[in-house]
Design an enzyme around this catalytic site. Structure first.
Site, PDB file in Angstrom:
ATOM      1  N   GLU A 153      39.664  42.808  33.878  1.00  0.00           N
ATOM      2  CA  GLU A 153      39.448  41.902  35.003  1.00  0.00           C
ATOM      3  C   GLU A 153      40.703  41.046  35.064  1.00  0.00           C
ATOM      4  O   GLU A 153      40.952  40.240  34.176  1.00  0.00           O
ATOM      5  CB  GLU A 153      38.197  41.072  34.699  1.00  0.00           C
ATOM      6  CG  GLU A 153      37.386  40.717  35.917  1.00  0.00           C
ATOM      7  CD  GLU A 153      37.824  39.415  36.516  1.00  0.00           C
ATOM      8  OE1 GLU A 153      38.979  39.368  36.989  1.00  0.00           O
ATOM      9  OE2 GLU A 153      37.048  38.467  36.495  1.00  0.00           O
ATOM     10  N   CYS A 198      40.081  33.504  38.753  1.00  0.00           N
ATOM     11  CA  CYS A 198      40.748  34.654  39.373  1.00  0.00           C
ATOM     12  C   CYS A 198      40.224  34.934  40.775  1.00  0.00           C
ATOM     13  O   CYS A 198      40.815  35.722  41.492  1.00  0.00           O
ATOM     14  CB  CYS A 198      40.641  35.868  38.467  1.00  0.00           C
ATOM     15  SG  CYS A 198      39.074  35.959  37.642  1.00  0.00           S
ATOM     16  N   ASN A 224      39.819  29.758  31.095  1.00  0.00           N
ATOM     17  CA  ASN A 224      39.270  29.034  32.250  1.00  0.00           C
ATOM     18  C   ASN A 224      37.759  28.848  32.214  1.00  0.00           C
ATOM     19  O   ASN A 224      37.247  27.777  32.488  1.00  0.00           O
ATOM     20  CB  ASN A 224      39.732  29.684  33.559  1.00  0.00           C
ATOM     21  CG  ASN A 224      39.385  31.145  33.646  1.00  0.00           C
ATOM     22  OD1 ASN A 224      39.102  31.799  32.648  1.00  0.00           O
ATOM     23  ND2 ASN A 224      39.398  31.687  34.845  1.00  0.00           N
TER      24      ASN A 224
END
Ligand SMILES: *[C@@H]1O[C@H](CO)[C@@H](O)[C@H](O)[C@H]1NC(C)=O
Ligand SMILES: *[C@@H]1O[C@H](CO)[C@@H](O)[C@H](O)[C@H]1NC(C)=O
Length: 499
Positions: free
Chosen positions: A240, A274, A142
């Site tokens: 993460e 996220c 991303n």
């Protein structure tokens, strides 16, 4: 593949084709290549060419790399947009800030201090921090370069050797960045990029027992699976992982700013982050007004989706057709009411006549009438899909916000100062934004609670997590004082302890 150096370089720009889906082909690294790269990184670490360089010299190199990245900025922005399908306006803003991460850790190397432990007795106990060794990093598609630089900068600053596996869907900018680092003078073997798939290259890398720390950004399922592999090697682990960020909009928020801010939180990166604002929790007094304004804003974004390389285009495609199918399926399974979007975009863009059918464009989507048991409330979509829900009391808003297995990002929109702080404190999330969203800075810790991961990126915390402490304890007593302290193995035992 040439194995002289684990660093692989690609002369790429000539090979690029301006079509989505067929940009270029990149080899996937086999287990043999991974093992070779890790061994090489380990030998480089032991050799001291980087790990034993002075902090000042490491700082100089990181600053030089920052300047070089600035010089090549437009190429990286273009490349990032091309390989992800994200709008170039987003990549210009995002990649443009990456030199800050290199500069921050360069500055940290010049300003950070070790400490003296206040031990008892005639001892000088100083505590330094030393690098860990070989670091494995796994980064997603991303924000390909942002997340890579965020992890590489502190790891290199600390003196480690890094082996990084970028996403198989967007590895190009990370490969080019490694070339830039090499050109800036980073010794061979200190930063190696191994493109490949997660289940092959990634697993081989993270399970190599010579790796001292694994740092990943990925989905929660992957994070959990890799965690057990990493812990069996007693390696350090930072992860993460997923998120499902709540956005609470109180009735005292500035409506226009909150609406635009919510759209920004929800639809930037086509929702593929996220910390995407995904669960919009709105006070019932302003619910109708807020929703109709958000609908207008979303329509205006939707009208101006075009060629991602067009600076006027508002939102890009999602990463792949497979990913688009997954988003579409999740929306179809939901029992909520689709107020806008909900499907793939086709046809010519009203903005620039770009044929949207050529890419995986999913319309920005708003869904209401949703239960908290619905998959769209519970699970990460990783696409431009939001659900909206009403609340009537502050308590209820907090309860809804916390009603998730994730705890990464969260947003609060209010003009009541006390409420902002009060609610921020109650929300279970590693990052809480008040009247803003997506703010990221090299100095600002980034990471999640609950199922969103462990450890933090950014800041001093990230630097420290790439090091281990070393406590050196020196007896500074004179010989006379040592003699007076007595002999441990004397005839008469003493209850006295050293110190
Ligand atoms: C919010 O978005 C609207 C529509 O795009 C725009 O006209 C307006 O200036 C924006 N307001 C703020 C405060 O940015
Ligand atoms: C957040 O809300 C959940 C669900 O109501 C609750 O279990 C939890 O204790 C709350 N946490 C805080 C810090 O308020």
């Amino acid at each position: 593949m040439e194995m002289k150096s684990a660093r692989m370089t690609f002369t790429l720009f000539c090979a690029l084709k301006l079509t989505f889906g067929n940009l270029c082909r990149i080899a996937s690294s086999s287990k043999e290549v991974v093992d070779y790269a890790v061994q090489n990184a380990h030998e480089t670490f032991i050799s001291g060419v980087w790990s034993r360089k002075s902090a000042h010299d490491r700082s100089i190199l990181l600053s030089r790399l920052a300047r070089s990245l600035e010089t090549h900025m437009s190429d990286f922005v273009y490349l990032e947009s091309l390989q992800t399908g994200r709008a170039i306006r987003e990549m210009t803003a995002q990649v443009g800030r990456l030199p800050e991460w290199l500069d921050y850790y360069a500055a940290l190397l010049r300003t950070r201090q070790d400490f003296l432990a206040p031990t008892r007795g005639k001892l000088l106990n100083y505590v330094t921090r030393i690098p860990l060794g070989v670091i494995a990093q796994i980064t997603p598609f991303n924000h390909p370069l942002l997340i890579a630089v965020k992890k590489i900068a502190p790891a290199l600053a600390a003196g480690n050797s890094v082996v990084i596996k970028p996403s198989e869907l967007a590895p190009i900018s990370v490969l080019e960045f490694a070339q830039l680092a090499s050109d800036a003078g980073l010794p061979d073997g200190v930063l190696s990029v191994l493109p490949g798939y997660g289940h092959t290259t990634g697993t081989a890398l993270c399970s190599n027992s010579m790796v001292s720390k694994v740092d990943i950004t990925a989905g929660t399922k992957t994070g959990r699976e890799l965690g057990s592999v990493v812990s069996s090697n007693l390696a350090y682990y930072t992860a993460e992982l997923g998120g499902k960020a709540p956005i609470i909009v109180f009735d005292d928020a500035n409506l226009e700013i909150a609406v635009n801010g919510t759209a920004f939180a929800a639809f930037i990166a086509s929702g593929q982050t996220c910390v995407t604002g995904a669960r919009i929790i709105v006070h019932d007094k302003i619910y109708d007004k807020f929703l109709s304004a958000l609908l207008e804003k979303t329509k205006s974004i939707n009208r101006r989706i075009g060629n991602p390389l067009n600076p006027k285009s508002t939102m890009g495609s999602v990463i792949s057709s497979r990913h688009l199918q997954r988003i579409s399926d999740m929306v179809k399974r939901s029992s909520g009411t689709i107020l806008f979007g909900g499907e793939q975009m086709h046809g010519l863009s009203p903005l620039d006549n770009f044929d949207l059918s050529k890419g995986s464009f999913f319309a920005p989507t708003i869904i209401s009438d949703i239960e908290t048991t619905d998959e769209l409330w519970q699970e990460e979509v990783f696409g431009p899909v939001i659900v909206v829900k009403k609340f009537s009391s502050e308590e209820e808003a907090i309860k809804l916000a916390n009603d998730s297995k994730y705890g990464l990002g969260a947003g609060i929109w209010t003009s009541d100062l006390s409420r902002a702080h009060r609610v921020a404190e109650e929300i279970e999330a590693g990052l809480v934004w008040v009247n803003t969203h997506h703010r990221n800075d090299p100095s600002s810790p980034w990471g999640g609670m609950k199922q969103s991961g462990m450890g933090r990126e950014n800041g001093l915390e990230a630097y420290e997590s790439y090091t281990q402490s070393k406590s050196i304890i020196v007896n500074i007593a004179s010989n006379e004082e040592s003699r007076a302290a007595g002999d441990w193995f004397a005839e008469e035992p003493s209850s006295k302890r050293y110190g």
